[in-house]
Design a protein around this motif. Structure first.
Motif, PDB file in Angstrom:
ATOM      1  N   MET A  56       0.861  -1.206   0.000  1.00 35.26           N
ATOM      2  CA  MET A  56       0.000   0.000   0.000  1.00 35.26           C
ATOM      3  C   MET A  56       0.895   1.254   0.000  1.00 35.26           C
ATOM      4  O   MET A  56       1.849   1.353   0.766  1.00 35.26           O
ATOM      5  CB  MET A  56      -0.862  -0.116   1.273  1.00 35.26           C
ATOM      6  CG  MET A  56      -1.536   1.123   1.751  1.00 35.26           C
ATOM      7  SD  MET A  56      -3.150   1.425   1.113  1.00 35.26           S
ATOM      8  CE  MET A  56      -3.400   3.007   1.847  1.00 35.26           C
ATOM      9  N   THR A  57       0.629   2.189  -0.917  1.00 33.96           N
ATOM     10  CA  THR A  57       1.473   3.389  -1.052  1.00 33.96           C
ATOM     11  C   THR A  57       1.053   4.439  -0.037  1.00 33.96           C
ATOM     12  O   THR A  57      -0.137   4.688   0.145  1.00 33.96           O
ATOM     13  CB  THR A  57       1.285   3.985  -2.465  1.00 33.96           C
ATOM     14  OG1 THR A  57       1.104   2.914  -3.381  1.00 33.96           O
ATOM     15  CG2 THR A  57       2.430   4.841  -2.884  1.00 33.96           C
ATOM     16  N   SER A  58       2.043   5.092   0.610  1.00 33.00           N
ATOM     17  CA  SER A  58       1.696   6.157   1.571  1.00 33.00           C
ATOM     18  C   SER A  58       1.214   7.375   0.812  1.00 33.00           C
ATOM     19  O   SER A  58       1.690   7.659  -0.292  1.00 33.00           O
ATOM     20  CB  SER A  58       2.907   6.589   2.382  1.00 33.00           C
ATOM     21  OG  SER A  58       3.665   5.491   2.706  1.00 33.00           O
ATOM     22  N   PRO A  59       0.302   8.136   1.434  1.00 35.85           N
ATOM     23  CA  PRO A  59      -0.193   9.335   0.742  1.00 35.85           C
ATOM     24  C   PRO A  59       0.915  10.377   0.538  1.00 35.85           C
ATOM     25  O   PRO A  59       1.835  10.454   1.342  1.00 35.85           O
ATOM     26  CB  PRO A  59      -1.277   9.872   1.684  1.00 35.85           C
ATOM     27  CG  PRO A  59      -1.325   8.989   2.857  1.00 35.85           C
ATOM     28  CD  PRO A  59      -0.299   7.903   2.725  1.00 35.85           C
ATOM     29  N   ARG A  60       0.811  11.087  -0.527  1.00 30.60           N
ATOM     30  CA  ARG A  60       1.751  12.183  -0.836  1.00 30.60           C
ATOM     31  C   ARG A  60       0.882  13.395  -1.152  1.00 30.60           C
ATOM     32  O   ARG A  60       0.587  13.697  -2.306  1.00 30.60           O
ATOM     33  CB  ARG A  60       2.613  11.803  -2.050  1.00 30.60           C
ATOM     34  CG  ARG A  60       3.622  10.714  -1.743  1.00 30.60           C
ATOM     35  CD  ARG A  60       4.011   9.911  -2.977  1.00 30.60           C
ATOM     36  NE  ARG A  60       4.673  10.663  -4.022  1.00 30.60           N
ATOM     37  CZ  ARG A  60       5.947  11.052  -3.985  1.00 30.60           C
ATOM     38  NH1 ARG A  60       6.694  10.761  -2.940  1.00 30.60           N
ATOM     39  NH2 ARG A  60       6.475  11.720  -4.987  1.00 30.60           N
ATOM     40  N   LEU A  61       0.459  14.069  -0.082  1.00 32.85           N
ATOM     41  CA  LEU A  61      -0.582  15.095  -0.210  1.00 32.85           C
ATOM     42  C   LEU A  61       0.000  16.504  -0.384  1.00 32.85           C
ATOM     43  O   LEU A  61       0.954  16.861   0.312  1.00 32.85           O
ATOM     44  CB  LEU A  61      -1.444  15.095   1.059  1.00 32.85           C
ATOM     45  CG  LEU A  61      -2.121  13.761   1.387  1.00 32.85           C
ATOM     46  CD1 LEU A  61      -2.692  13.767   2.800  1.00 32.85           C
ATOM     47  CD2 LEU A  61      -3.231  13.486   0.374  1.00 32.85           C
ATOM     48  N   ILE A  62      -0.604  17.255  -1.297  1.00 32.95           N
ATOM     49  CA  ILE A  62      -0.264  18.684  -1.437  1.00 32.95           C
ATOM     50  C   ILE A  62      -1.537  19.433  -1.830  1.00 32.95           C
ATOM     51  O   ILE A  62      -2.324  18.921  -2.625  1.00 32.95           O
ATOM     52  CB  ILE A  62       0.702  19.043  -2.598  1.00 32.95           C
ATOM     53  CG1 ILE A  62       1.540  17.876  -3.070  1.00 32.95           C
ATOM     54  CG2 ILE A  62       1.500  20.293  -2.306  1.00 32.95           C
ATOM     55  CD1 ILE A  62       2.400  18.262  -4.285  1.00 32.95           C
ATOM     56  N   ARG A 109      12.808  17.406  -9.756  1.00 30.32           N
ATOM     57  CA  ARG A 109      12.209  17.072  -8.457  1.00 30.32           C
ATOM     58  C   ARG A 109      12.112  18.330  -7.603  1.00 30.32           C
ATOM     59  O   ARG A 109      13.010  19.172  -7.639  1.00 30.32           O
ATOM     60  CB  ARG A 109      13.067  16.053  -7.727  1.00 30.32           C
ATOM     61  CG  ARG A 109      13.001  14.653  -8.324  1.00 30.32           C
ATOM     62  CD  ARG A 109      13.355  13.628  -7.276  1.00 30.32           C
ATOM     63  NE  ARG A 109      13.561  12.317  -7.850  1.00 30.32           N
ATOM     64  CZ  ARG A 109      12.655  11.334  -7.820  1.00 30.32           C
ATOM     65  NH1 ARG A 109      11.485  11.515  -7.245  1.00 30.32           N
ATOM     66  NH2 ARG A 109      12.937  10.154  -8.355  1.00 30.32           N
ATOM     67  N   VAL A 110      11.038  18.407  -6.813  1.00 30.11           N
ATOM     68  CA  VAL A 110      10.853  19.577  -5.946  1.00 30.11           C
ATOM     69  C   VAL A 110      10.859  19.133  -4.483  1.00 30.11           C
ATOM     70  O   VAL A 110       9.973  18.388  -4.054  1.00 30.11           O
ATOM     71  CB  VAL A 110       9.526  20.294  -6.267  1.00 30.11           C
ATOM     72  CG1 VAL A 110       9.343  21.496  -5.346  1.00 30.11           C
ATOM     73  CG2 VAL A 110       9.513  20.744  -7.724  1.00 30.11           C
ATOM     74  N   PRO A 111      11.856  19.593  -3.719  1.00 30.74           N
ATOM     75  CA  PRO A 111      11.901  19.240  -2.296  1.00 30.74           C
ATOM     76  C   PRO A 111      10.878  20.037  -1.495  1.00 30.74           C
ATOM     77  O   PRO A 111      10.358  21.050  -1.976  1.00 30.74           O
ATOM     78  CB  PRO A 111      13.324  19.627  -1.885  1.00 30.74           C
ATOM     79  CG  PRO A 111      13.717  20.710  -2.825  1.00 30.74           C
ATOM     80  CD  PRO A 111      12.976  20.457  -4.119  1.00 30.74           C
ATOM     81  N   HIS A 112      10.591  19.584  -0.308  1.00 31.44           N
ATOM     82  CA  HIS A 112       9.747  20.288   0.672  1.00 31.44           C
ATOM     83  C   HIS A 112       8.256  20.302   0.324  1.00 31.44           C
ATOM     84  O   HIS A 112       7.492  20.981   0.997  1.00 31.44           O
ATOM     85  CB  HIS A 112      10.191  21.746   0.893  1.00 31.44           C
ATOM     86  CG  HIS A 112      11.671  21.921   1.050  1.00 31.44           C
ATOM     87  ND1 HIS A 112      12.367  21.380   2.106  1.00 31.44           N
ATOM     88  CD2 HIS A 112      12.586  22.561   0.287  1.00 31.44           C
ATOM     89  CE1 HIS A 112      13.659  21.690   1.981  1.00 31.44           C
ATOM     90  NE2 HIS A 112      13.814  22.415   0.889  1.00 31.44           N
ATOM     91  N   LEU A 113       7.838  19.618  -0.725  1.00 27.69           N
ATOM     92  CA  LEU A 113       6.409  19.658  -1.072  1.00 27.69           C
ATOM     93  C   LEU A 113       5.624  18.555  -0.382  1.00 27.69           C
ATOM     94  O   LEU A 113       4.465  18.758  -0.018  1.00 27.69           O
ATOM     95  CB  LEU A 113       6.193  19.539  -2.589  1.00 27.69           C
ATOM     96  CG  LEU A 113       6.295  20.789  -3.451  1.00 27.69           C
ATOM     97  CD1 LEU A 113       5.911  20.470  -4.884  1.00 27.69           C
ATOM     98  CD2 LEU A 113       5.436  21.933  -2.927  1.00 27.69           C
ATOM     99  N   VAL A 114       6.220  17.354  -0.260  1.00 28.45           N
ATOM    100  CA  VAL A 114       5.513  16.266   0.433  1.00 28.45           C
ATOM    101  C   VAL A 114       6.355  15.785   1.611  1.00 28.45           C
ATOM    102  O   VAL A 114       7.578  15.871   1.590  1.00 28.45           O
ATOM    103  CB  VAL A 114       5.191  15.060  -0.494  1.00 28.45           C
ATOM    104  CG1 VAL A 114       4.309  15.459  -1.657  1.00 28.45           C
ATOM    105  CG2 VAL A 114       6.439  14.368  -0.982  1.00 28.45           C
ATOM    106  N   ASP A 115       5.658  15.269   2.614  1.00 26.42           N
ATOM    107  CA  ASP A 115       6.354  14.749   3.798  1.00 26.42           C
ATOM    108  C   ASP A 115       6.920  13.360   3.511  1.00 26.42           C
ATOM    109  O   ASP A 115       6.309  12.575   2.789  1.00 26.42           O
ATOM    110  CB  ASP A 115       5.368  14.622   4.974  1.00 26.42           C
ATOM    111  CG  ASP A 115       4.877  16.000   5.417  1.00 26.42           C
ATOM    112  OD1 ASP A 115       5.635  16.970   5.246  1.00 26.42           O
ATOM    113  OD2 ASP A 115       3.728  16.080   5.905  1.00 26.42           O
TER     114      ASP A 115
END
Ligand code: CDT
Length: 358
Positions: free
Chosen positions: A1-7, A174-180
């Motif tokens: 199961m993939t962890s959420p990557r919310l923005i 790639r963009v850092p700091h957008l998802v936990d």
């Protein structure tokens, strides 16, 4: 199961900007939308193509001093001049203080180390946390004509006159700091089977006419893009085109949605598609700024032709379903049959048939 990557993301649609509208007025409107974004906890705001000015390629402008007014300067010596120049500095300062990444289109005048100047229709991506420009895209598919048509009842489209074709290709970033909890290169060990879909989000940028070209989307899809940002100025009506103004506008919106929805679905990515809208210098631009899911469905759309923030909370983990399924490129692409796509530019019709009985 993939962890959420919310923005939470937004398209900051801009209403019309007239030829005589001051840059400072436009920037104030953009800052206002950024303020609204902050109130809604938005982490990334996308503005339209050529966001700082009117869509000037509809005009025949030949005086170099006049043309210069529509461009921001940068150079080999100072590639990030946009961050400090008088017009745009305040946008980056505000984005940084609000903690919101921004992306917007602008006319770029680039001087190389030999002093040669080139003009591009460009889009930038600024990371608020890092305080830096992470990526730049220069529009590849320029529409229109290189010479003015100069006929009554013909609306000009002179991007090929004002700009050179983009020379940076379709480079995802790639963009850092957008998802936990994003996986970093130094976290990798040999026991981990795949890092796909677990690192910092992979983004790409497109400008307007680019969205109609599946090749552009696929270049990003092949780099694992999860989110494509696209700015546009799309005419809703031109007197030389067939159909009533209403029918033309409806068709233009249909083609816009079709292209963004197909691009997102076929590459299993989200997209934020942001337009300039309304009657600009007398010409109609479509609105319909949309955020599209990897399913191809529109999840948020503008309701006006004015300045308007279109917001959606997205989970980039949703991209995995089709990236690992129907559009698992590694498993299902059959490249030995795709040679024609890069060997040939224009159409070469297959041979005519013989007349019956000969
Ligand atoms: N700005 C821009 O790229 N406009 C083009 C006009 C193409 S004509 C169908 C667009 O794709 O909207």
């Amino acid at each position: 199961m993939t962890s959420p990557r919310l923005i939470t993301v937004a398209a900051a649609q801009l209403g019309a900007i007239q030829l005589n509208t001051l840059r400072t007025e436009v920037i104030d409107r953009m800052l206002n939308l950024l303020g609204q974004a902050k109130d809604l906890d938005v982490r990334l705001v996308v503005f339209p193509e050529l966001a700082l000015t009117t869509f000037f390629p509809r005009h025949i402008i030949q005086d170099p001093a006049e043309i210069a007014k529509y461009f921001e300067e940068s150079s080999d010596e100072n590639p990030n001049a946009l961050l400090t120049n008088e017009n745009t500095r305040v946008l980056f300062e505000r984005a940084k203080s609000l903690g919101i990444d921004i992306s917007f289109g602008y006319g770029e005048r680039w001087s190389d180390k030999y002093g040669k100047q080139s003009h591009y229709n460009t889009m930038t991506y600024y990371s608020a946390k890092g305080g830096s420009i992470l990526a730049k895209y220069r529009k590849v598919h320029l529409p229109g004509t290189k010479e003015p048509v100069r006929k009554p009842n013909v609306a000009e489209q002179l991007e090929k006159m004002f700009f050179e074709n983009g020379d940076l290709g379709f480079q995802a970033f790639r963009v850092p700091h957008l998802v936990d909890g994003a996986l970093k290169a130094n976290d990798i060990d040999s026991t981990r089977p795949s890092t796909d879909g677990k690192g910092d989000p992979i983004l790409g940028m497109l400008l307007c006419n680019d969205r109609r070209w599946p090749e552009a989307w696929r270049c990003y899809g092949l780099q694992g893009a999860e989110l494509v940002l696209q700015g546009y100025n799309t005419r809703g009506y031109a007197p030389q085109n067939p159909g009533t103004p209403k029918a033309q506008e409806e068709l233009a919106i249909f083609h816009h949605r079709l292209s963004c929805q197909a691009g997102s679905y076929q590459n299993a990515c989200f997209s934020i598609n942001c337009g300039k809208a309304g009657y600009e210098d007398g010409g109609l631009l479509i609105a319909s700024s949309i955020i599209v899911a990897p399913s191809g469905k529109i999840i948020a759309e503008s309701k006006t032709s004015d300045d308007e923030l279109v917001v959606a909370s997205i989970d980039l983990a949703e991209c995995r379903f089709n990236k690992e399924g129907v559009f698992n490129f590694g498993k299902h692409r059959v490249v030995e049959h795709y040679g024609r796509l890069i060997e040939q530019v224009g159409v070469q019709e297959i041979p005519l048939l013989e007349r019956d009985g000969q």
